[in-house]
Scaffold this motif. Sequence first.
Motif, PDB file in Angstrom:
ATOM      1  N   ASN A 170     -53.691 -39.703 -35.648  1.00 33.98           N
ATOM      2  CA  ASN A 170     -54.641 -39.381 -34.602  1.00 33.98           C
ATOM      3  C   ASN A 170     -53.926 -39.199 -33.268  1.00 33.98           C
ATOM      4  O   ASN A 170     -52.740 -39.483 -33.128  1.00 33.98           O
ATOM      5  CB  ASN A 170     -55.782 -40.401 -34.504  1.00 33.98           C
ATOM      6  N   GLU A 213     -60.813 -37.875 -33.497  1.00 35.84           N
ATOM      7  CA  GLU A 213     -59.453 -37.358 -33.325  1.00 35.84           C
ATOM      8  C   GLU A 213     -58.547 -37.742 -34.487  1.00 35.84           C
ATOM      9  O   GLU A 213     -57.322 -37.650 -34.378  1.00 35.84           O
ATOM     10  CB  GLU A 213     -58.860 -37.859 -32.009  1.00 35.84           C
ATOM     11  N   ASP A 214     -59.106 -38.181 -35.611  1.00 35.48           N
ATOM     12  CA  ASP A 214     -58.337 -38.573 -36.796  1.00 35.48           C
ATOM     13  C   ASP A 214     -58.246 -37.418 -37.788  1.00 35.48           C
ATOM     14  O   ASP A 214     -59.260 -36.771 -38.086  1.00 35.48           O
ATOM     15  CB  ASP A 214     -58.978 -39.771 -37.495  1.00 35.48           C
TER      16      ASP A 214
END
Length: 533
Positions: A170, A213-214
């Motif tokens: 991430n 955001e992973d």
Amino acid sequence: MPPDLHSGERMKERVHQICSSALCVFPGIRPSPDEYRKAALILTDNDPDQLQALLQLPSLPESTPILILITDETIPPSILKNVTTRLIDFLVVPVSQEIFLHRISFLCQVQKISAEHHAHSATLDKQLKALSTRDPLTGLFNRRHLTTNLREVVETAQKNSSHLSLLIFNIDFFNKVNKSSGLHFGDFMLNELAARLTIASRDIDTCYRFSGEDFVVLMPGADLDQAYRIAEKISNACSAKSYSHNGRKQRITISAGIASLLAHKPDSHDDFITMAETALFMAKAYGRNRIHIYSPQNTKEELSSRKSLTFLKETLNRTLEKTRNSVIASLQLLAQSVAGPEHQAHISTVSHYVTLLGKQLGLPEQHIQTFRNAITLYNSFRSLLHNDLLAKPGKLSHDERKTMGDLPFKLTELTDIFDYFANERNVLLCHGERYDGTGHPHGLKGEEIPLGARIFSIVDAVAAMNAERPYRRRLTHGEIVEELKKEAGQQFDPFLVCQVLTVIEKNRLFDLDPHVLQQARQELFAGFLKEQP
């Protein structure tokens, strides 16, 4: 002159006068698979073995009808036992040539319509699959597809004793990027990073947006050394060049964790992900901007050496979570004392709908809980601030509508007091946006609107329409479906409207014939296809 069952060539000549692509399967004629694929109609006799072979042919399209010529009006029992969606027709011979040729012409027309229907259905299935397996922002596969695909990939690798590595990474401090540069820039960055990820990974690798955001990369055939080299290449691609958009520039770093199927032997595909997440946690713990390979022994030792810091972080997280839940419960109780039991009933209904829709979309439980929190906060604050307007019979005045229109800003200001409501704040601020861009407060359009706000908008509307209000009666279930269809693409996300209709049908939320809901979805899909370039 009637058709001759004992002369395949003469039958073929007669039939081809009307339909040149009809195929006669009689003694002396053995069509090729290609001829079966191109056939508009199959003619055959009542030989049960011949019919069984026809029905099992993979090269024969489902849309191709079969006309069986029989010598009496008794349908062979073997035909009745076959369960098939294919059109099978019968014609008793001898019969006049005029009737025979008319039946041939009619069935060829049926085949044309059926072929168009099958092609249309295949297109819709393809569109639906793309919508349900792809992340709309980045175009990468989504978490739902990972859940399905990972199980199959793991089973295949285990069966062949082959290498399989899983990378999860991430963006470091992404929340600060969103706060400093805005959500639009954050979305641009995620989209650009996905493009860089796709280029940097191998052709046989599969990339997913896991959540927020992973990101996850599945690497078939890669052992730990190769997986680490691929991860370094991805890290360089994501971090080496700054992200520039509308005059803003931002550089980032990523942290990553790697797990291996053969080296770490996870008990399940969920365990496989957990191992990679644990490695990602260690990369974060050691300062970010690095890649960490999962190691049970090292993790235990490393955590022991950092026990006080890790324990403090975990304790603070638990405390904040309890505090968040306590604040929400207190607000809910306070609002209920002002607005009455109807307030709690509406929150419960909308939360239930959000849970069902979130599971239908394959969203993580963490995200669904955020949406439920946002629902409770929105309705509680709204009741506390404007219960007099909500209870007013009749339409609101211009000034009253303006007061209600300012609600998103008031909610943002109130939740700013508690920083741990940052995720819920995005949903609250954008609840009034419309899919066509005519909403407030920012006039966001389409997928510019956060997914949580789009989900909240539609489920809140469904719950409201399905309840009595001081200013209008409760809508019938049929009227609610019509309203959803009408507002698809205007107030609501069309894809979410289809998913809501599916949730209603699967969970029997409305007292409606399933065909009504299926027809509504088909109409929405047809409209969606017309809008495609």
